[in-house]
Enzyme design. Structure first.
Site, PDB file in Angstrom:
ATOM      1  CG  HIS A 162      15.822  22.309   0.517  1.00 53.41           C
ATOM      2  ND1 HIS A 162      15.691  23.036   1.833  1.00 53.41           N
ATOM      3  CD2 HIS A 162      14.794  21.336   0.422  1.00 53.41           C
ATOM      4  CE1 HIS A 162      14.584  22.649   2.602  1.00 53.41           C
ATOM      5  NE2 HIS A 162      13.874  21.912   1.521  1.00 53.41           N
ATOM      6  CG  ASN A 212      15.800  26.456  -0.506  1.00 49.71           C
ATOM      7  OD1 ASN A 212      15.387  25.628  -0.760  1.00 49.71           O
ATOM      8  ND2 ASN A 212      16.521  27.048   0.603  1.00 49.71           N
ATOM      9  CG  ASP A 260      16.709  15.523   5.460  1.00 45.46           C
ATOM     10  OD1 ASP A 260      15.775  14.766   6.004  1.00 45.46           O
ATOM     11  OD2 ASP A 260      16.460  16.456   4.580  1.00 45.46           O
ATOM     12  CD  GLU A 292      18.624  24.796   2.987  1.00 41.67           C
ATOM     13  OE1 GLU A 292      17.837  24.917   1.835  1.00 41.67           O
ATOM     14  OE2 GLU A 292      18.211  24.937   4.077  1.00 41.67           O
TER      15      GLU A 292
END
Ligand code: PGA
Length: 242
Positions: free
Chosen positions: A138, A136, A67, A143
């Site tokens: 990810h 979280n 990313d 996400e």
């Protein structure tokens, strides 16, 4: 899922690096998927150390990073391009033309994502993908969502991710958007190595391994991959039942 719990992040770095350096020795033109963040740093340090001892070359290795932030200059100190050069590439004999990133400054993000996906496919796909995990759950910047994503796409970062990463942004505000490989694309890697260290990751780790497979816990999809190695320190493993 093969789960390996070790005492320290350094011990994990040694074991995870060995998977990558063994792959490069056995398959000198392999394709590696790489990750950023604090978690992979001990692994990258160990890969550089192994390289400096000789007997291994990265000249024919291709890398694709997971990313990149949007609207951050490529050479900004917080870009993942800069991170990867500082933490890994500058310490190897890898060729600049063989390291690949999504361009977070592309004017046409859809076209940029398609270019990246096509390039990975044309390279024969990823042999080993390294992953961290967000608080979280990810992976990459996928996400929690209603459904699993497929190819690369532009994502709006969640508050959890912004809170976790904004500590690095002391000059400019942290970008709210990024380009990331999609979940199905990550899943198409032949082998996946995920590392999680520290108590903040414990809940995400438990949900990834012991919870249902759901796009609300993006890393849980790894339960469906047949060659995943998960390295945990004792803090990250602390909420696992088994
Ligand atoms: P970290 O990030 O290694 O900095 O904790 C991991 C991730 O967000 O995937």
């Amino acid at each position: 899922m093969k789960i390996i719990v070790l005492k320290t992040a350094e011990e994990i770095g040694i074991e995870a690096a060995k998977i990558f350096t063994d792959e490069v020795k056995n398959n000198p033109s392999c394709v590696l998927g790489l990750a950023t963040g604090a978690t992979p740093v001990p692994t990258y340090n160990k890969i550089k150390e192994t390289f400096s001892q000789g007997g291994i070359s990265f000249k024919d290795v291709k890398t694709y990073n997971l990313d990149e932030y949007c609207n951050l200059p490529k050479n900004d100190k917080n870009s993942y391009y800069t991170f990867m050069h500082e933490q890994l590439f500058n310490g190897l004999d890898i060729l600049e033309e063989n390291v690949h990133f999504l361009d977070g400054n592309a004017t046409d993000c859809d076209a940029e994502c398609k270019r990246y996906d096509d390039e990975i496919n044309n390279a024969g796909g990823i042999d080993i993908q390294l992953l961290g995990i967000g608080n979280n759950a990810h992976i990459g910047f996928n996400e929690p969502a209603d459904e699993f994503t497929s190819g690369s796409f532009k994502v709006k970062l969640t508050e959890s991710t912004i809170n976790a990463n904004k500590i690095y942004f002391d000059e400019n505000p942290m970008p709210e958007y990024a380009l990331t490989m999609g979940i199905r694309q990550i899943m198409s890697a032949k082998k996946i190595v995920l590392i999680a260290t520290g108590p903040k990751k414990a809940e995400a780790v438990r949900n990834m391994i012991e919870g249902p497979v759901t796009a609300q816990v993006p890393a849980s999809v790894l339960q469906e991959h047949d060659d995943v190695v998960i390295f945990l320190d004792e803090d990250a493993a602390s909420l696992l039942k088994k």
